[in-house]
Design a protein around this motif. Structure first.
Motif, PDB file in Angstrom:
ATOM      1  N   LEU A 191       1.166  -1.340   0.517  1.00 28.79           N
ATOM      2  CA  LEU A 191       0.123   0.047  -0.186  1.00 28.79           C
ATOM      3  C   LEU A 191       1.243   1.334   0.153  1.00 28.79           C
ATOM      4  O   LEU A 191       1.687   1.454   0.881  1.00 28.79           O
ATOM      5  CB  LEU A 191      -0.948  -0.025   1.061  1.00 28.79           C
ATOM      6  CG  LEU A 191      -1.604  -0.907   1.436  1.00 28.79           C
ATOM      7  CD1 LEU A 191      -2.357  -1.251   3.243  1.00 28.79           C
ATOM      8  CD2 LEU A 191      -2.712  -1.434   0.552  1.00 28.79           C
ATOM      9  N   PHE A 192       0.710   2.320  -0.947  1.00 24.47           N
ATOM     10  CA  PHE A 192       1.911   3.484  -1.243  1.00 24.47           C
ATOM     11  C   PHE A 192       0.959   4.285   0.245  1.00 24.47           C
ATOM     12  O   PHE A 192      -0.070   4.632   0.053  1.00 24.47           O
ATOM     13  CB  PHE A 192       1.401   4.223  -2.278  1.00 24.47           C
ATOM     14  CG  PHE A 192       2.005   5.170  -2.619  1.00 24.47           C
ATOM     15  CD1 PHE A 192       3.519   5.080  -2.473  1.00 24.47           C
ATOM     16  CD2 PHE A 192       1.183   6.663  -2.479  1.00 24.47           C
ATOM     17  CE1 PHE A 192       4.144   6.199  -2.722  1.00 24.47           C
ATOM     18  CE2 PHE A 192       1.414   7.815  -2.840  1.00 24.47           C
ATOM     19  CZ  PHE A 192       3.700   7.530  -2.937  1.00 24.47           C
ATOM     20  N   ASN A 193       1.732   4.683   0.422  1.00 21.16           N
ATOM     21  CA  ASN A 193       2.030   6.354   1.662  1.00 21.16           C
ATOM     22  C   ASN A 193       1.854   6.899   1.330  1.00 21.16           C
ATOM     23  O   ASN A 193       2.773   8.257   1.133  1.00 21.16           O
ATOM     24  CB  ASN A 193       3.112   5.534   2.606  1.00 21.16           C
ATOM     25  CG  ASN A 193       2.539   6.441   3.891  1.00 21.16           C
ATOM     26  OD1 ASN A 193       1.930   7.746   4.071  1.00 21.16           O
ATOM     27  ND2 ASN A 193       3.344   6.339   5.174  1.00 21.16           N
ATOM     28  N   LEU A 194       0.784   7.524   0.925  1.00 18.79           N
ATOM     29  CA  LEU A 194       0.591   8.901   0.076  1.00 18.79           C
ATOM     30  C   LEU A 194       0.910  10.360   1.604  1.00 18.79           C
ATOM     31  O   LEU A 194       1.143  10.949   1.319  1.00 18.79           O
ATOM     32  CB  LEU A 194      -1.153   9.220  -0.276  1.00 18.79           C
ATOM     33  CG  LEU A 194      -1.041  10.521  -1.020  1.00 18.79           C
ATOM     34  CD1 LEU A 194      -0.701  10.593  -1.991  1.00 18.79           C
ATOM     35  CD2 LEU A 194      -2.737  10.287  -2.064  1.00 18.79           C
ATOM     36  N   PRO A 195      -0.240   9.985   2.566  1.00 18.27           N
ATOM     37  CA  PRO A 195       0.717  11.369   3.663  1.00 18.27           C
ATOM     38  C   PRO A 195       1.657  11.003   3.956  1.00 18.27           C
ATOM     39  O   PRO A 195       2.431  12.242   4.223  1.00 18.27           O
ATOM     40  CB  PRO A 195      -0.690  10.509   4.539  1.00 18.27           C
ATOM     41  CG  PRO A 195      -1.606   9.823   4.063  1.00 18.27           C
ATOM     42  CD  PRO A 195      -1.019   8.994   2.813  1.00 18.27           C
ATOM     43  N   MET A 196       2.375  10.249   3.469  1.00 13.73           N
ATOM     44  CA  MET A 196       4.667  10.632   3.898  1.00 13.73           C
ATOM     45  C   MET A 196       4.723  11.296   2.992  1.00 13.73           C
ATOM     46  O   MET A 196       5.393  12.145   2.982  1.00 13.73           O
ATOM     47  CB  MET A 196       5.089   9.380   4.124  1.00 13.73           C
ATOM     48  CG  MET A 196       5.933   8.933   3.419  1.00 13.73           C
ATOM     49  SD  MET A 196       6.785   7.582   4.642  1.00 13.73           S
ATOM     50  CE  MET A 196       7.198   6.871   3.012  1.00 13.73           C
ATOM     51  N   ALA A 197       4.950  11.133   1.361  1.00 14.02           N
ATOM     52  CA  ALA A 197       4.466  11.718   0.006  1.00 14.02           C
ATOM     53  C   ALA A 197       4.150  13.215   0.462  1.00 14.02           C
ATOM     54  O   ALA A 197       4.932  13.904   0.734  1.00 14.02           O
ATOM     55  CB  ALA A 197       4.310  10.983  -0.595  1.00 14.02           C
ATOM     56  N   GLU A 198       3.023  13.218   1.109  1.00  7.68           N
ATOM     57  CA  GLU A 198       2.755  15.378   0.870  1.00  7.68           C
ATOM     58  C   GLU A 198       3.311  16.048   2.147  1.00  7.68           C
ATOM     59  O   GLU A 198       4.107  16.666   1.582  1.00  7.68           O
ATOM     60  CB  GLU A 198       1.014  14.876   1.677  1.00  7.68           C
ATOM     61  CG  GLU A 198       0.212  14.279   0.095  1.00  7.68           C
ATOM     62  CD  GLU A 198      -1.623  14.235   0.770  1.00  7.68           C
ATOM     63  OE1 GLU A 198      -2.281  14.380  -0.052  1.00  7.68           O
ATOM     64  OE2 GLU A 198      -1.747  14.248   2.236  1.00  7.68           O
ATOM     65  N   LYS A 199       3.662  14.829   2.988  1.00  8.21           N
ATOM     66  CA  LYS A 199       4.651  15.531   4.390  1.00  8.21           C
ATOM     67  C   LYS A 199       6.200  15.759   3.544  1.00  8.21           C
ATOM     68  O   LYS A 199       5.940  16.978   4.087  1.00  8.21           O
ATOM     69  CB  LYS A 199       4.873  14.319   5.241  1.00  8.21           C
ATOM     70  CG  LYS A 199       4.994  14.875   6.462  1.00  8.21           C
ATOM     71  CD  LYS A 199       5.981  14.059   7.384  1.00  8.21           C
ATOM     72  CE  LYS A 199       6.676  12.871   7.398  1.00  8.21           C
ATOM     73  NZ  LYS A 199       7.290  12.124   8.138  1.00  8.21           N
TER      74      LYS A 199
ATOM     75  N   GLN B 185      -8.134   3.466   3.016  1.00 11.89           N
ATOM     76  CA  GLN B 185      -8.993   3.337   3.716  1.00 11.89           C
ATOM     77  C   GLN B 185      -7.965   2.180   4.646  1.00 11.89           C
ATOM     78  O   GLN B 185      -8.340   2.024   5.611  1.00 11.89           O
ATOM     79  CB  GLN B 185     -10.497   2.659   3.157  1.00 11.89           C
ATOM     80  CG  GLN B 185     -11.482   3.542   2.631  1.00 11.89           C
ATOM     81  CD  GLN B 185     -12.050   4.507   3.587  1.00 11.89           C
ATOM     82  OE1 GLN B 185     -11.291   4.799   4.675  1.00 11.89           O
ATOM     83  NE2 GLN B 185     -13.185   3.736   3.699  1.00 11.89           N
ATOM     84  N   LEU B 186      -7.513   0.917   4.192  1.00 14.24           N
ATOM     85  CA  LEU B 186      -7.105   0.698   4.387  1.00 14.24           C
ATOM     86  C   LEU B 186      -5.625   0.967   5.366  1.00 14.24           C
ATOM     87  O   LEU B 186      -5.124   0.312   6.366  1.00 14.24           O
ATOM     88  CB  LEU B 186      -6.225  -0.733   3.150  1.00 14.24           C
ATOM     89  CG  LEU B 186      -6.888  -1.862   2.574  1.00 14.24           C
ATOM     90  CD1 LEU B 186      -6.514  -2.726   1.313  1.00 14.24           C
ATOM     91  CD2 LEU B 186      -7.559  -2.890   3.557  1.00 14.24           C
ATOM     92  N   GLN B 187      -5.380   1.884   5.304  1.00 14.48           N
ATOM     93  CA  GLN B 187      -4.306   2.231   5.794  1.00 14.48           C
ATOM     94  C   GLN B 187      -4.454   4.247   6.629  1.00 14.48           C
ATOM     95  O   GLN B 187      -3.674   4.388   7.615  1.00 14.48           O
ATOM     96  CB  GLN B 187      -2.984   3.175   4.991  1.00 14.48           C
ATOM     97  CG  GLN B 187      -2.751   2.431   4.758  1.00 14.48           C
ATOM     98  CD  GLN B 187      -1.219   3.555   3.041  1.00 14.48           C
ATOM     99  OE1 GLN B 187      -0.116   2.551   3.164  1.00 14.48           O
ATOM    100  NE2 GLN B 187      -2.047   3.136   2.299  1.00 14.48           N
ATOM    101  N   GLY B 188      -6.248   4.170   7.115  1.00 13.60           N
ATOM    102  CA  GLY B 188      -6.900   4.154   7.848  1.00 13.60           C
ATOM    103  C   GLY B 188      -6.934   6.276   7.253  1.00 13.60           C
ATOM    104  O   GLY B 188      -6.664   6.440   8.734  1.00 13.60           O
ATOM    105  N   ALA B 189      -6.262   6.323   6.230  1.00 18.59           N
ATOM    106  CA  ALA B 189      -6.968   7.576   5.514  1.00 18.59           C
ATOM    107  C   ALA B 189      -7.276   7.964   4.575  1.00 18.59           C
ATOM    108  O   ALA B 189      -8.188   6.679   3.764  1.00 18.59           O
ATOM    109  CB  ALA B 189      -5.044   7.723   4.676  1.00 18.59           C
TER     110      ALA B 189
END
Length: 435
Positions: free
Chosen positions: A305-313, A344-348
């Protein structure tokens, strides 16, 4: 050439900024009764129909759509032309999948007639799904790229592609050499890069299939020509990451391999990045590099699962990729359906306006083309879509319950697919009409 001016009236929506940076409300423009004015392949005005109609000549040709939404053309930042014939191949994770399905399928592109046939099917599928710009992997054969660019040029499409460079850890029938990969790429660059709306991307498949010599020559090409693109894969699969460590023990991780060979930069796009760490995201952002988020493929191949919030940070540029044939659909609407689930699977949460951004302006920024595509701002190229609210009985019924444009947009991305795309325009020309 006489001035050609046309107008298109419908609901109109486009991204003007990243919701992660400016907030959702400031990230888009929406005109419930909008008008898009096109002159000679470029957008000359967009706004409320009531404001713009009095400013136009009485005899202008206006196309009026009922129950439809005009958006910018969609942008696919990672897709494989030669894998069109193996979409939906069963039962493997990345490395076995390459050996079992991908390499045999790609070997057929030694035949120019085959390459031309698939290029035609591939471009028709892109346009049928509303994709007007794509960053495309060819095969190791130059004819795969020539066939693609020849077909794209005829339709005046803004496309980017490159010949795969792969000189080890692949079948003998599918490898080049460090020198032949360099020379063949150079010939293709001279022929196609900057011709019309076409660009070339230096394309080492991924670190395990290129020797250090080949990676060094890929970096050399980027230094020899201005504004070239670089596309490759990174950190898609845990087994792949371990393989890179074994092949390049002297380097400090997967990204460092590419960094060492001078492959990071403002037009470098790294596909997947599922298992990137904070430091790697920071380094990608620092160099202006981008990541292509490929949710459909990551789920299909079980990659993660790609961590989009980390990329945004880290303010890392992220585009969306279908990754056909690891991905199972040419539709970026369907890809966004999967992206929502990955979050959704990452709670985001993934808002529909962030989704719109990823598929349009975000992709354009990843490709450094935001002055040309990705929005409907005046002065940009007239690549746009008409989405049909009544494309299917279920979509039609569901959208009648929608309370606002946010809900409408989300439903289009959840229930929509190629049937939703009524028309696709590129440089102001109609290039797809749903039958």
């Amino acid at each position: 050439m006489p001035l050609t001016r046309k107008a298109y009236r419908a609901a109109i929506l486009h991204s003007i900024a990243d919701p992660a940076e400016v907030g959702i409300e400031a990230s888009y423009e929406y005109f419930a009764d909008g008008l898009l004015v096109i002159e000679n392949g470029q957008i000359s005005a967009v706004g409320h129909a009531g404001d713009l109609l009095p400013t136009l000549p009485a005899d202008i040709d206006i196309t009026h759509y009922q129950d439809a939404l005009i958006t910018p053309g969609l942008i696919d930042t990672h897709i494989h032309l030669p894998q069109t014939g193996m979409v939906g191949a069963y039962g493997e994770q990345l490395l076995d999948w390459l050996n079992t399905y991908t390499f045999p399928c790609e070997s057929q592109f030694a035949d120019k007639a085959h390459a031309e046939e698939v290029a035609d099917i591939f471009i028709k599928e892109l346009l049928r799904n509303g994709t007007t710009t794509a960053l495309v992997f060819g095969s190791v054969h130059p004819q795969s790229v020539n066939a693609f660019f020849e077909a794209a040029e005829k339709l005046d499409l803004r496309m980017i592609a490159g010949k795969v460079m792969m000189d080890r850890n692949a079948p003998d029938y599918l490898t080049d050499t460090a020198d032949s990969g360099y020379q063949q790429s150079k010939t293709l660059i001279e022929r196609w890069h900057g011709k019309g709306r076409l660009h070339y991307a230096v394309t080492p498949r991924f670190a395990p299939t290129s020797t250090p010599e080949q990676l060094a020559l890929a970096g050399q090409l980027l230094g020899e020509y201005p504004d070239l693109y670089l596309q490759t894969h990174i950190s898609e699969n845990k087994q792949e990451i371990e393989w890179v460590k074994a092949l390049f023990p002297e380097r400090n991780g997967y990204l460092d391999v590419y960094d060492h060979y001078k492959l990071l930069g403002e037009r470098s796009v790294f596909a997947h990045g599922v298992h990137l760490c904070d430091e790697e995201c920071a380094r990608l952002a620092e160099t202006g590099s981008a990541v292509a988020f490929c949710p459909t493929s990551n789920l299909f191949l079980g990659s993660g699962l790609f961590n989009l919030p980390m990329a945004e940070k880290h303010k890392l540029n992220v585009g969306l990729g279908t990754d056909v044939g690891g991905g199972t659909s040419f539709s970026l609407l369907q890809t966004l359906n999967e992206a929502y689930k990955v979050m959704q699977l990452q709670g985001a949460r993934l808002s529909p306006f962030k989704s719109l951004y990823l598929a349009t302006l975000g992709g354009a920024r990843a490709l450094r083309l935001e002055d040309k595509i990705g929005t409907l701002q005046p002065g940009t190229e007239a690549d746009f879509l008409v989405l049909d609210y009544n494309a299917t009985p279920l979509l039609s019924y569901r959208l009648k319950q929608a309370k606002d444009i946010a809900e409408t947009l989300f439903v289009l991305m959840t229930l929509g697919d190629d049937r939703t795309v009524l028309q696709t325009y590129a440089a102001g020309n109609l290039v797809h009409q749903r039958q």
